[in-house]
Design a protein around this motif. Structure first.
Motif, PDB file in Angstrom:
ATOM      1  N   ASP A 234       0.822  -1.216   0.000  1.00 18.21           N
ATOM      2  CA  ASP A 234       0.000   0.000   0.000  1.00 18.21           C
ATOM      3  C   ASP A 234       0.852   1.261   0.000  1.00 18.21           C
ATOM      4  OD1 ASP A 234      -2.347   1.676   0.398  1.00 18.21           O
ATOM      5  OD2 ASP A 234      -1.654   1.890   2.473  1.00 18.21           O
ATOM      6  N   LYS A 235       1.929   1.258   0.802  1.00 19.44           N
ATOM      7  CA  LYS A 235       2.685   2.501   0.990  1.00 19.44           C
ATOM      8  C   LYS A 235       3.899   2.650   0.091  1.00 19.44           C
ATOM      9  CE  LYS A 235       1.189   4.165   5.367  1.00 19.44           C
ATOM     10  NZ  LYS A 235       1.548   4.788   6.628  1.00 19.44           N
ATOM     11  N   GLN A 236       4.538   1.554  -0.273  1.00 18.14           N
ATOM     12  CA  GLN A 236       5.825   1.674  -0.966  1.00 18.14           C
ATOM     13  C   GLN A 236       5.745   1.357  -2.464  1.00 18.14           C
ATOM     14  OE1 GLN A 236       8.000   3.010   0.961  1.00 18.14           O
ATOM     15  NE2 GLN A 236       7.063   2.562   2.944  1.00 18.14           N
TER      16      GLN A 236
ATOM     17  N   TYR B  78       4.407   2.754  -4.982  1.00 13.53           N
ATOM     18  CA  TYR B  78       4.454   3.799  -6.010  1.00 13.53           C
ATOM     19  C   TYR B  78       5.882   4.042  -6.478  1.00 13.53           C
ATOM     20  CZ  TYR B  78      -0.332   4.310  -4.511  1.00 13.53           C
ATOM     21  OH  TYR B  78      -1.643   4.046  -4.211  1.00 13.53           O
ATOM     22  N   TRP B  79       6.791   4.275  -5.530  1.00 17.86           N
ATOM     23  CA  TRP B  79       8.172   4.554  -5.947  1.00 17.86           C
ATOM     24  C   TRP B  79       8.879   3.306  -6.447  1.00 17.86           C
ATOM     25  CZ3 TRP B  79      12.464   2.425  -3.613  1.00 17.86           C
ATOM     26  CH2 TRP B  79      12.311   1.904  -2.321  1.00 17.86           C
TER      27      TRP B  79
ATOM     28  N   ARG C  77       7.840   2.915  -9.936  1.00 20.98           N
ATOM     29  CA  ARG C  77       8.475   3.927 -10.802  1.00 20.98           C
ATOM     30  C   ARG C  77       9.930   3.575 -11.123  1.00 20.98           C
ATOM     31  NH1 ARG C  77       5.990   7.828  -7.403  1.00 20.98           N
ATOM     32  NH2 ARG C  77       7.943   8.401  -6.403  1.00 20.98           N
TER      33      ARG C  77
ATOM     34  N   VAL D 182      12.563   3.771  -8.989  1.00 16.01           N
ATOM     35  CA  VAL D 182      13.542   4.601  -8.291  1.00 16.01           C
ATOM     36  C   VAL D 182      14.664   3.709  -7.764  1.00 16.01           C
ATOM     37  CG1 VAL D 182      13.913   6.078  -6.273  1.00 16.01           C
ATOM     38  CG2 VAL D 182      11.810   6.312  -7.619  1.00 16.01           C
TER      39      VAL D 182
ATOM     40  N   PHE E  66      17.476   2.327  -5.387  1.00 13.20           N
ATOM     41  CA  PHE E  66      17.585   2.357  -3.935  1.00 13.20           C
ATOM     42  C   PHE E  66      18.514   1.230  -3.524  1.00 13.20           C
ATOM     43  CE2 PHE E  66      15.744   1.242   0.318  1.00 13.20           C
ATOM     44  CZ  PHE E  66      16.155   2.388   0.956  1.00 13.20           C
TER      45      PHE E  66
ATOM     46  N   LEU F 221      12.491   8.977   2.310  1.00 16.01           N
ATOM     47  CA  LEU F 221      11.661   8.072   3.111  1.00 16.01           C
ATOM     48  C   LEU F 221      11.761   8.377   4.607  1.00 16.01           C
ATOM     49  CD1 LEU F 221      12.121   4.602   1.346  1.00 16.01           C
ATOM     50  CD2 LEU F 221      10.223   6.217   1.141  1.00 16.01           C
TER      51      LEU F 221
ATOM     52  N   LYS G 140       1.337   9.023  -0.188  1.00 16.91           N
ATOM     53  CA  LYS G 140       2.160   7.843  -0.475  1.00 16.91           C
ATOM     54  C   LYS G 140       2.616   7.814  -1.926  1.00 16.91           C
ATOM     55  CE  LYS G 140      -2.096   5.118  -0.514  1.00 16.91           C
ATOM     56  NZ  LYS G 140      -2.987   4.277   0.284  1.00 16.91           N
ATOM     57  N   GLU G 141       1.856   8.439  -2.802  1.00 16.11           N
ATOM     58  CA  GLU G 141       2.278   8.519  -4.208  1.00 16.11           C
ATOM     59  C   GLU G 141       3.576   9.328  -4.337  1.00 16.11           C
ATOM     60  OE1 GLU G 141      -0.732   9.085  -3.093  1.00 16.11           O
ATOM     61  OE2 GLU G 141      -2.107   7.768  -4.190  1.00 16.11           O
ATOM     62  N   GLU G 142       3.828  10.217  -3.375  1.00 16.21           N
ATOM     63  CA  GLU G 142       5.038  11.058  -3.424  1.00 16.21           C
ATOM     64  C   GLU G 142       6.237  10.439  -2.703  1.00 16.21           C
ATOM     65  OE1 GLU G 142       3.699  15.620  -3.028  1.00 16.21           O
ATOM     66  OE2 GLU G 142       2.710  14.329  -1.548  1.00 16.21           O
ATOM     67  N   PHE G 143       6.014   9.388  -1.920  1.00 21.27           N
ATOM     68  CA  PHE G 143       7.127   8.787  -1.170  1.00 21.27           C
ATOM     69  C   PHE G 143       8.246   8.390  -2.128  1.00 21.27           C
ATOM     70  CE2 PHE G 143       4.375   6.853   2.506  1.00 21.27           C
ATOM     71  CZ  PHE G 143       3.992   8.126   2.861  1.00 21.27           C
ATOM     72  N   SER G 144       9.480   8.604  -1.672  1.00 20.25           N
ATOM     73  CA  SER G 144      10.633   8.199  -2.484  1.00 20.25           C
ATOM     74  C   SER G 144      11.892   8.242  -1.636  1.00 20.25           C
ATOM     75  CB  SER G 144      10.806   9.156  -3.664  1.00 20.25           C
ATOM     76  OG  SER G 144      12.079   8.941  -4.256  1.00 20.25           O
ATOM     77  N   PRO G 145      12.815   7.305  -1.857  1.00 22.38           N
ATOM     78  CA  PRO G 145      14.071   7.338  -1.111  1.00 22.38           C
ATOM     79  C   PRO G 145      15.053   8.364  -1.664  1.00 22.38           C
ATOM     80  CG  PRO G 145      14.044   5.461  -2.595  1.00 22.38           C
ATOM     81  CD  PRO G 145      12.712   6.157  -2.760  1.00 22.38           C
ATOM     82  N   GLU G 146      14.706   9.053  -2.717  1.00 16.65           N
ATOM     83  CA  GLU G 146      15.632  10.030  -3.294  1.00 16.65           C
ATOM     84  C   GLU G 146      15.961  11.130  -2.279  1.00 16.65           C
ATOM     85  OE1 GLU G 146      14.487  10.115  -7.975  1.00 16.65           O
ATOM     86  OE2 GLU G 146      12.810  10.084  -6.564  1.00 16.65           O
TER      87      GLU G 146
ATOM     88  N   SER H 268       7.878   6.779   6.494  1.00 17.10           N
ATOM     89  CA  SER H 268       6.828   6.389   5.543  1.00 17.10           C
ATOM     90  C   SER H 268       5.778   5.471   6.162  1.00 17.10           C
ATOM     91  CB  SER H 268       7.444   5.725   4.314  1.00 17.10           C
ATOM     92  OG  SER H 268       8.229   4.606   4.689  1.00 17.10           O
TER      93      SER H 268
END
Lengths: 400, 400
Positions: free
Chosen positions: A286-288, A290-291, A294, A296, A298, B60, B68-74, B352
């Protein structure tokens, strides 16, 4: 009709056979008898010998009839074991006594998914021996008592195309289950996530032939160790992390989408840990997702080739994964979260975790508060359906 | 009086602070400012710099206020973060909004148990920096809002005697909790099972001073990986195996018998897995303890120096171990097996997994079916008792 359900017998989807001495020597060419796994006695000691190595039998593999005070991993000879460990007729007597209507047995000397033959210096001959085991399992062990034993076959895990052929051969002979590894990586093999889809021949065959992939805890040849000097008891209690890792691997692998007929059994994996890890899987998805979707970067994270936006781990679990328990009050207390159609019972005869000779009593003690239909599913109904197995009529009760 | 219990506020025993830029430069000698952790800006990028290495902040670690759509480890800069991530007054506003009466915060740049300073080339100066963090945490972060923040200190994990001294120093200043590693082995340090009893100075001090050992998941600097190519989501969902390993290690370590005042908190470890592993620990103890106690050799198994015949893992758990959850319906459904006195709640702000800004709502949704007294214990009562912390009077409700 609830009242008609026979709740006096169970089907155990995880027991163990200590292979009798004749399994291979009776089935390979006379010239190969000394190359196949065979028994050697030296003084008080007894070993299986194969490919230049010696394998004594561990006392923990043959605990039936012993008190826990007597349990020990020290080597034992077959003469010191209860005959039910290696003799299918003697086993029947022990099954009758404990309310075990039918039993699926994992091998011992070959290890849980045939690692012995995968590690052999001559894999061609390893395949000969593996087939001999399968023939023995189907014809002799199971054939000796129709409706009492569910055949579990081994596959040459080092060659998925050969494995598919062996699955077809054994399916024709009535086998509906094969041993697979909870984690092939420590065995030096590609995992189910392999980009080159190493396992596809096996999984497509399993899906088409409805052969269950049965993964025994420990079939990765790993004993989890919390730290280099962590107490043995702590490591032992931690063992289910292997099965939880296997479950999560499969749920996120895409395998069940690509091979919709696939079913996996988490043999001796216990079930009490399932609800937490399923809930957690839903949370991270649910939470992770999206990225991750995409792509990203990591650390060493590999991007996924599974469409996470449509992944429903709980649905995949319900349709493809079967938990197996021996003694797991918490798991049964959580039956609504796991699902009454996804739980099967085990007796682990003749290992140290076994409830023998009180098998039916032990399971019923855990499930007796449930509706009779649910009890029946857990005791045998789910196993009959999953393994497409019709058990013999229960023998007259003999006690226990 | 049940009706008098205020169930509108919680104490979170696991949140996170992204250290503000001044933590170290304000507190070390002027000549050492460039040697202490300090912030460097280069173009669009921002790093912490220490001991010749650069550490950008992960997105994160600063998800508060993002979807959550914006979450990212960047990498993110502090300017891109919600001020509550690093500013104790801005944090209070976010806490008020979410029903968080008080919060215990783990550090970020130092890592969860101060690994940064343990890995430093100059540990003497590392200790200076570690003390500066503790002073800042107690005096500035917590001191800025009495009764709203529970101080958690770091210890020099590379020198237990110095650690004990630092614990005494900080205890005098009001700290009742220190960060410890869920597993020191991957950090290159002796474990709690060390034959030379490396950790005794720390544990005896913790026991005497009633300082809680708070072990955040991940404080072993390990990210569990099921297989080299297992899906990231599967590995992520598997994360609690670290905490379950820690719990089992501690229960079988003999530590709680030797240091009866010791308490450990399994920070962000979740709780839904606890009942299974406790039950399993009892089973292996019941069945395997005889031969283990006899010292039978078994592979790399080390004999135990704990008396297994009197070990009661469930009692040890009840008296010494505290589970912490953010969102764990299965854990709460299993409260009778875990014990209502051994569960504390968390909000994980600003990571997150955080439920912010719906923290109190999220916890109450999980526990509202329980008796008010039980809810109160989970929301704050257990934390107040364990950390010997008296929170401020709740502020006027501001929404959420």
């Amino acid at each position: 009709m609830t009242s008609d359900l026979n709740l006096d017998w169970l089907i155990s989807v995880d027991d163990h056979v200590l292979e009798p001495a004749n399994v291979w020597v009776d089935r390979v060419a006379a010239k190969d008898r000394d190359r196949a796994p065979h028994m050697v006695v030296e003084g008080d000691m007894e070993f299986w010998v194969y490919d230049g190595k010696r394998y004594p039998s561990s006392g923990l593999s043959a605990c039936a009839g012993k008190s826990k005070e007597e349990f020990s991993p020290e080597p034992v000879t077959y003469a010191e074991m209860r005959p039910g460990c290696y003799d299918s007729q003697a086993r029947l007597e022990d099954m009758d006594r404990a309310g075990i209507l039918a039993s699926l047995c994992f091998p011992t000397i070959t290890r849980f998914c045939g690692q012995l033959f995968a590690e052999a210096s001559d894999r061609e001959f390893g395949l000969v021996c593996l087939k001999a085991y399968n023939d023995w399992m189907i014809e002799e062990w199971c054939g000796s008592a129709p409706g009492r034993y569910i055949p579990l076959i081994l596959i040459p895990i080092w060659d998925p195309k050969l494995a598919a052929k062996e699955m077809e051969r054994c399916s024709d002979k009535g086998a509906n289950a094969f041993a697979f590894s909870e984690n092939p990586a420590p065995l030096g093999l590609p995992t189910i996530h392999d980009k080159n889809r190493y396992w596809d021949p096996v999984m497509s065959t399993a899906s088409e032939l409805q052969m269950v992939a049965s993964m025994h805890v420990g079939s990765s040849s790993q004993v989890p160790q919390i730290a280099p000097d962590s107490p043995f008891m702590a490591n032992l209690a931690w063992g289910a992390i292997r099965t939880s890792g296997a479950m999560l691997s499969w749920l996120f692998s895409g395998m069940f989408t690509r091979f919709p007929g696939l079913k996996i059994a988490l043999s001796e994996g216990e079930i009490g840990w399932i609800p937490y890890f399923l809930e957690r899987a839903e949370q991270v998805l649910d939470k992770q997702r999206y990225w991750v979707q995409r792509g990203v970067q990591f650390g060493e994270h590999a991007t996924t080739d599974v469409d996470l936006s449509t992944l429903n781990v709980r649905e995949l679990f319900r349709n493809h994964v079967f938990g197996c328990f021996i003694d797991d009050h918490h798991g049964i207390a959580s039956i609504d979260e796991i699902g009454e159609d996804n739980i099967m019972c085990e007796t682990d005869y003749p290992h140290s975790d076994s409830t023998w000779p009180n098998c039916i009593t032990a399971v019923k003690k855990q499930i007796s508060h449930l509706p009779a239909e649910t009890q029946y599913k857990i005791l045998r109904g789910n196993a009959e359906k999953l393994y497409r197995f019709t058990p013999a009529e229960p023998p007259a009760l003999t006690g226990a």
